[in-house]
Design a protein around this motif. Structure first.
Motif, PDB file in Angstrom:
ATOM      1  N   GLU A  31       0.815  -1.212   0.000  1.00 45.61           N
ATOM      2  CA  GLU A  31       0.000   0.000   0.000  1.00 45.61           C
ATOM      3  C   GLU A  31       0.847   1.259   0.000  1.00 45.61           C
ATOM      4  OE1 GLU A  31      -2.571  -0.435   3.321  1.00 45.61           O
ATOM      5  OE2 GLU A  31      -3.948  -1.827   2.290  1.00 45.61           O
ATOM      6  N   ARG A  32       1.983   1.219   0.674  1.00 44.08           N
ATOM      7  CA  ARG A  32       2.823   2.408   0.794  1.00 44.08           C
ATOM      8  C   ARG A  32       3.839   2.547  -0.330  1.00 44.08           C
ATOM      9  NH1 ARG A  32       4.761   2.386   7.129  1.00 44.08           N
ATOM     10  NH2 ARG A  32       2.748   1.992   8.101  1.00 44.08           N
ATOM     11  N   GLY A  33       4.088   1.467  -1.046  1.00 42.50           N
ATOM     12  CA  GLY A  33       5.169   1.508  -2.019  1.00 42.50           C
ATOM     13  C   GLY A  33       6.514   1.661  -1.332  1.00 42.50           C
ATOM     14  N   SER A  34       6.700   0.908  -0.250  1.00 47.74           N
ATOM     15  CA  SER A  34       7.876   1.069   0.595  1.00 47.74           C
ATOM     16  C   SER A  34       9.160   0.642  -0.107  1.00 47.74           C
ATOM     17  CB  SER A  34       7.711   0.263   1.886  1.00 47.74           C
ATOM     18  OG  SER A  34       6.553   0.649   2.579  1.00 47.74           O
ATOM     19  N   THR A  35      10.255   1.235   0.349  1.00 41.36           N
ATOM     20  CA  THR A  35      11.576   0.827  -0.110  1.00 41.36           C
ATOM     21  C   THR A  35      11.988  -0.432   0.651  1.00 41.36           C
ATOM     22  OG1 THR A  35      12.725   2.111   1.589  1.00 41.36           O
ATOM     23  CG2 THR A  35      12.167   3.245  -0.473  1.00 41.36           C
ATOM     24  N   PRO A  36      13.033  -1.132   0.169  1.00 36.94           N
ATOM     25  CA  PRO A  36      13.523  -2.307   0.918  1.00 36.94           C
ATOM     26  C   PRO A  36      13.925  -1.961   2.346  1.00 36.94           C
ATOM     27  CG  PRO A  36      14.410  -2.322  -1.305  1.00 36.94           C
ATOM     28  CD  PRO A  36      13.693  -1.005  -1.144  1.00 36.94           C
ATOM     29  N   GLU A  37      14.487  -0.759   2.549  1.00 34.22           N
ATOM     30  CA  GLU A  37      14.892  -0.360   3.909  1.00 34.22           C
ATOM     31  C   GLU A  37      13.676  -0.183   4.803  1.00 34.22           C
ATOM     32  OE1 GLU A  37      17.979   0.374   1.048  1.00 34.22           O
ATOM     33  OE2 GLU A  37      15.897   1.097   1.113  1.00 34.22           O
ATOM     34  N   GLU A  38      12.616   0.428   4.271  1.00 34.16           N
ATOM     35  CA  GLU A  38      11.396   0.622   5.057  1.00 34.16           C
ATOM     36  C   GLU A  38      10.733  -0.721   5.363  1.00 34.16           C
ATOM     37  OE1 GLU A  38       9.950   4.999   3.438  1.00 34.16           O
ATOM     38  OE2 GLU A  38       9.449   3.194   2.310  1.00 34.16           O
ATOM     39  N   MET A  39      10.747  -1.629   4.398  1.00 35.38           N
ATOM     40  CA  MET A  39      10.169  -2.950   4.626  1.00 35.38           C
ATOM     41  C   MET A  39      10.921  -3.680   5.727  1.00 35.38           C
ATOM     42  SD  MET A  39       9.534  -6.152   2.015  1.00 35.38           S
ATOM     43  CE  MET A  39      11.290  -6.486   1.831  1.00 35.38           C
ATOM     44  N   SER A  40      12.248  -3.586   5.716  1.00 39.07           N
ATOM     45  CA  SER A  40      13.052  -4.229   6.756  1.00 39.07           C
ATOM     46  C   SER A  40      12.709  -3.667   8.128  1.00 39.07           C
ATOM     47  CB  SER A  40      14.540  -4.029   6.455  1.00 39.07           C
ATOM     48  OG  SER A  40      15.337  -4.585   7.483  1.00 39.07           O
ATOM     49  N   LEU A  41      12.533  -2.345   8.213  1.00 35.73           N
ATOM     50  CA  LEU A  41      12.188  -1.725   9.487  1.00 35.73           C
ATOM     51  C   LEU A  41      10.827  -2.197   9.963  1.00 35.73           C
ATOM     52  CD1 LEU A  41      12.579   0.303  11.779  1.00 35.73           C
ATOM     53  CD2 LEU A  41      11.662   2.079  10.261  1.00 35.73           C
ATOM     54  N   MET A  42       9.846  -2.218   9.067  1.00 29.81           N
ATOM     55  CA  MET A  42       8.508  -2.661   9.445  1.00 29.81           C
ATOM     56  C   MET A  42       8.520  -4.105   9.938  1.00 29.81           C
ATOM     57  SD  MET A  42       5.807  -1.000   6.755  1.00 29.81           S
ATOM     58  CE  MET A  42       6.725  -1.355   5.275  1.00 29.81           C
ATOM     59  N   HIS A  43       9.308  -4.939   9.268  1.00 29.08           N
ATOM     60  CA  HIS A  43       9.384  -6.344   9.672  1.00 29.08           C
ATOM     61  C   HIS A  43       9.978  -6.465  11.074  1.00 29.08           C
ATOM     62  CE1 HIS A  43       9.490 -10.608   9.300  1.00 29.08           C
ATOM     63  NE2 HIS A  43      10.806 -10.687   9.290  1.00 29.08           N
ATOM     64  N   LYS A  44      11.012  -5.691  11.365  1.00 30.52           N
ATOM     65  CA  LYS A  44      11.629  -5.734  12.688  1.00 30.52           C
ATOM     66  C   LYS A  44      10.650  -5.259  13.755  1.00 30.52           C
ATOM     67  CE  LYS A  44      16.379  -5.076  11.056  1.00 30.52           C
ATOM     68  NZ  LYS A  44      17.540  -4.150  10.992  1.00 30.52           N
ATOM     69  N   LEU A  45       9.905  -4.192  13.456  1.00 33.89           N
ATOM     70  CA  LEU A  45       8.944  -3.675  14.428  1.00 33.89           C
ATOM     71  C   LEU A  45       7.838  -4.693  14.699  1.00 33.89           C
ATOM     72  CD1 LEU A  45       8.568   0.017  13.184  1.00 33.89           C
ATOM     73  CD2 LEU A  45       9.729  -0.755  15.249  1.00 33.89           C
ATOM     74  N   ALA A  46       7.392  -5.369  13.664  1.00 34.85           N
ATOM     75  CA  ALA A  46       6.311  -6.335  13.828  1.00 34.85           C
ATOM     76  C   ALA A  46       6.747  -7.544  14.643  1.00 34.85           C
ATOM     77  CB  ALA A  46       5.797  -6.793  12.461  1.00 34.85           C
ATOM     78  N   LYS A  47       8.030  -7.894  14.576  1.00 34.32           N
ATOM     79  CA  LYS A  47       8.528  -9.092  15.252  1.00 34.32           C
ATOM     80  C   LYS A  47       8.908  -8.845  16.715  1.00 34.32           C
ATOM     81  CE  LYS A  47      11.512 -11.692  13.234  1.00 34.32           C
ATOM     82  NZ  LYS A  47      12.755 -12.087  12.530  1.00 34.32           N
ATOM     83  N   LEU A  48       8.817  -7.612  17.183  1.00 35.60           N
ATOM     84  CA  LEU A  48       9.216  -7.332  18.552  1.00 35.60           C
ATOM     85  C   LEU A  48       8.395  -8.148  19.544  1.00 35.60           C
ATOM     86  CD1 LEU A  48       9.592  -3.433  18.529  1.00 35.60           C
ATOM     87  CD2 LEU A  48      11.414  -5.138  18.448  1.00 35.60           C
ATOM     88  N   SER A  49       9.047  -8.584  20.613  1.00 36.33           N
ATOM     89  CA  SER A  49       8.331  -9.293  21.677  1.00 36.33           C
ATOM     90  C   SER A  49       7.514  -8.294  22.484  1.00 36.33           C
ATOM     91  CB  SER A  49       9.330  -9.999  22.596  1.00 36.33           C
ATOM     92  OG  SER A  49      10.096  -9.042  23.318  1.00 36.33           O
ATOM     93  N   GLU A  50       6.672  -8.817  23.384  1.00 41.65           N
ATOM     94  CA  GLU A  50       5.844  -7.942  24.217  1.00 41.65           C
ATOM     95  C   GLU A  50       6.717  -7.014  25.056  1.00 41.65           C
ATOM     96  OE1 GLU A  50       2.250  -8.242  27.546  1.00 41.65           O
ATOM     97  OE2 GLU A  50       3.174 -10.044  26.723  1.00 41.65           O
ATOM     98  N   ASP A  51       7.766  -7.551  25.670  1.00 40.24           N
ATOM     99  CA  ASP A  51       8.658  -6.720  26.481  1.00 40.24           C
ATOM    100  C   ASP A  51       9.345  -5.662  25.634  1.00 40.24           C
ATOM    101  OD1 ASP A  51       8.012  -8.083  28.775  1.00 40.24           O
ATOM    102  OD2 ASP A  51       9.771  -9.399  28.718  1.00 40.24           O
ATOM    103  N   GLU A  52       9.771  -6.041  24.437  1.00 39.74           N
ATOM    104  CA  GLU A  52      10.435  -5.080  23.552  1.00 39.74           C
ATOM    105  C   GLU A  52       9.475  -3.983  23.108  1.00 39.74           C
ATOM    106  OE1 GLU A  52      13.758  -7.994  21.442  1.00 39.74           O
ATOM    107  OE2 GLU A  52      11.702  -7.957  20.687  1.00 39.74           O
ATOM    108  N   ARG A  53       8.221  -4.347  22.852  1.00 36.43           N
ATOM    109  CA  ARG A  53       7.227  -3.330  22.482  1.00 36.43           C
ATOM    110  C   ARG A  53       7.005  -2.357  23.620  1.00 36.43           C
ATOM    111  NH1 ARG A  53       4.317  -7.848  20.568  1.00 36.43           N
ATOM    112  NH2 ARG A  53       2.793  -7.638  22.243  1.00 36.43           N
ATOM    113  N   HIS A  54       6.915  -2.871  24.845  1.00 37.41           N
ATOM    114  CA  HIS A  54       6.706  -2.005  26.007  1.00 37.41           C
ATOM    115  C   HIS A  54       7.880  -1.060  26.203  1.00 37.41           C
ATOM    116  CE1 HIS A  54       3.537  -4.817  28.051  1.00 37.41           C
ATOM    117  NE2 HIS A  54       3.047  -4.106  27.054  1.00 37.41           N
ATOM    118  N   ARG A  55       9.095  -1.570  26.014  1.00 38.90           N
ATOM    119  CA  ARG A  55      10.275  -0.710  26.173  1.00 38.90           C
ATOM    120  C   ARG A  55      10.285   0.397  25.120  1.00 38.90           C
ATOM    121  NH1 ARG A  55      13.002  -5.588  27.488  1.00 38.90           N
ATOM    122  NH2 ARG A  55      13.773  -5.819  25.347  1.00 38.90           N
ATOM    123  N   LEU A  56       9.905   0.059  23.906  1.00 43.24           N
ATOM    124  CA  LEU A  56       9.895   1.051  22.833  1.00 43.24           C
ATOM    125  C   LEU A  56       8.897   2.168  23.145  1.00 43.24           C
ATOM    126  CD1 LEU A  56       9.994   0.362  19.046  1.00 43.24           C
ATOM    127  CD2 LEU A  56       8.176   1.799  19.944  1.00 43.24           C
TER     128      LEU A  56
END
Length: 321
Positions: free
Chosen positions: A109-134
């Motif tokens: 939908e966004r037409g993301s670059t490979p770098e943006e896709m990598s960032l989104m993938h990392k954010l989605a994979k965060l654990s519950e504790d990692e999400r809370h820390r962020l």
């Protein structure tokens, strides 16, 4: 067929609906061992092989792996225990697939670059504790060192996303976007200004109690005018602006003068930033809350009405106190 009879692979295939090849495979794996062999060396099976093969087919259709099926058939583990373990494993797989789908959908939908896709993938994979820390890091940057008083504990809680254990694709997508937004330095600075302005509206004399937010007064007065089609620059808007500024002046303990109106204008412009509205809309999706009503139209109306009534020659109000 009776309990003492022995049956060939062909017999079992006709009885169970499985192919001869599949039965031979299960037999070679030890899942359905033969009871005997014919003089010519062909395998022969007892009637219990039919029940075992029915169970094997059912569990395989549900995705249970062969080692687990063998343990169930050998009574090393009970069927309920195996089902519970497999259900838990499937839950993890489902969550992973949802995360992947959300990332791929967002990229498409966004037409993301490979770098943006990598960032989104990392954010989605965060654990519950990692999400809370962020998110804690983000909120600390906005609220951390301010003398905000006890009322801001609730504010911090109301700004915290809680992604459920089994999120929908929409919730995952909202989480990815919110996480990206929370790491934007400009957005962090915006939220910091919002909280600083809110904190400045505390009761005089150092009382820890918080007054009503001046921004929340605007919709009550300006909402009907906007609905009625009143031009914010027209004389008909004069009493509406006066009603709002008078009440705000009473709340903050200041005179209703040009200085207060400039401060109110700055407050409204900060609170009306579309990124702030977007954060709270994403937050509602993630937490399963009702979608918040957008105050942008009425706030924009009042900002225009207030701006045309301020002296153009008046210098900007300093932010320090």
């Amino acid at each position: 067929m009776d309990g003492d009879a022995l049956y060939s692979i062909g017999d079992l295939a006709r009885r169970t609906g499985l192919t001869v090849k599949a039965i031979r495979f299960y037999s070679d794996c030890g899942i359905v061992p033969p009871a005997d062999r014919s003089p010519a060396g062909h395998r022969r099976y007892g009637i219990d092989a039919v029940a075992r093969l029915d169970l094997v087919r059912t569990l395989r259709d549900l995705g249970v792996d062969l080692p687990t099926i063998r343990r169930v058939l050998d009574r090393e583990v009970s069927l309920p225990e195996a089902a519970a373990a497999h259900a838990a494993a499937l839950s993890v797989q489902i969550r992973t697939l949802r995360l992947r789908r959300a990332v791929l959908t967002a990229v498409a939908e966004r037409g993301s670059t490979p770098e943006e896709m990598s960032l989104m993938h990392k954010l989605a994979k965060l654990s519950e504790d990692e999400r809370h820390r962020l998110i804690r890091d983000f909120l600390d940057s906005a609220l951390g060192d301010l003398d905000t008083g006890p009322g801001f504990t609730g504010i911090m809680r109301s700004m915290t996303p809680e992604l459920p254990d089994n999120p929908t694709a929409e919730q995952v997508e909202a989480w990815v976007e919110l996480a990206e937004l929370s790491q934007d330095p400009d957005f962090r600075a915006l939220m910091r200004r919002t909280v600083e302005q809110h904190a400045a509206e505390r009761l005089p004399g150092g009382s820890p109690a918080l007054r009503r937010d001046t921004v929340s007064i605007v919709p009550e007065q300006a909402g009907p005018a906007l609905a009625a089609g009143v031009d914010p620059a027209s004389p008909e808007a004069d009493p509406i602006v006066a009603a709002v500024t008078t009440r705000c002046a009473d709340l903050v303990g200041r005179p209703d003068d040009a200085d207060l109106r400039r401060r109110l204008l700055t407050r409204l412009e900060t609170a009306g930033d579309p990124r702030r509205d977007r954060y709270f809309r994403l937050l509602a999706v993630i937490n399963g809350w009702p979608a918040p009503e957008s105050l942008a139209p009425v706030s924009d109306w009042f900002v225009r009405a207030l701006r045309v009534r301020l002296p153009e020659s008046t210098p900007d109000t300093p932010t320090s106190r």
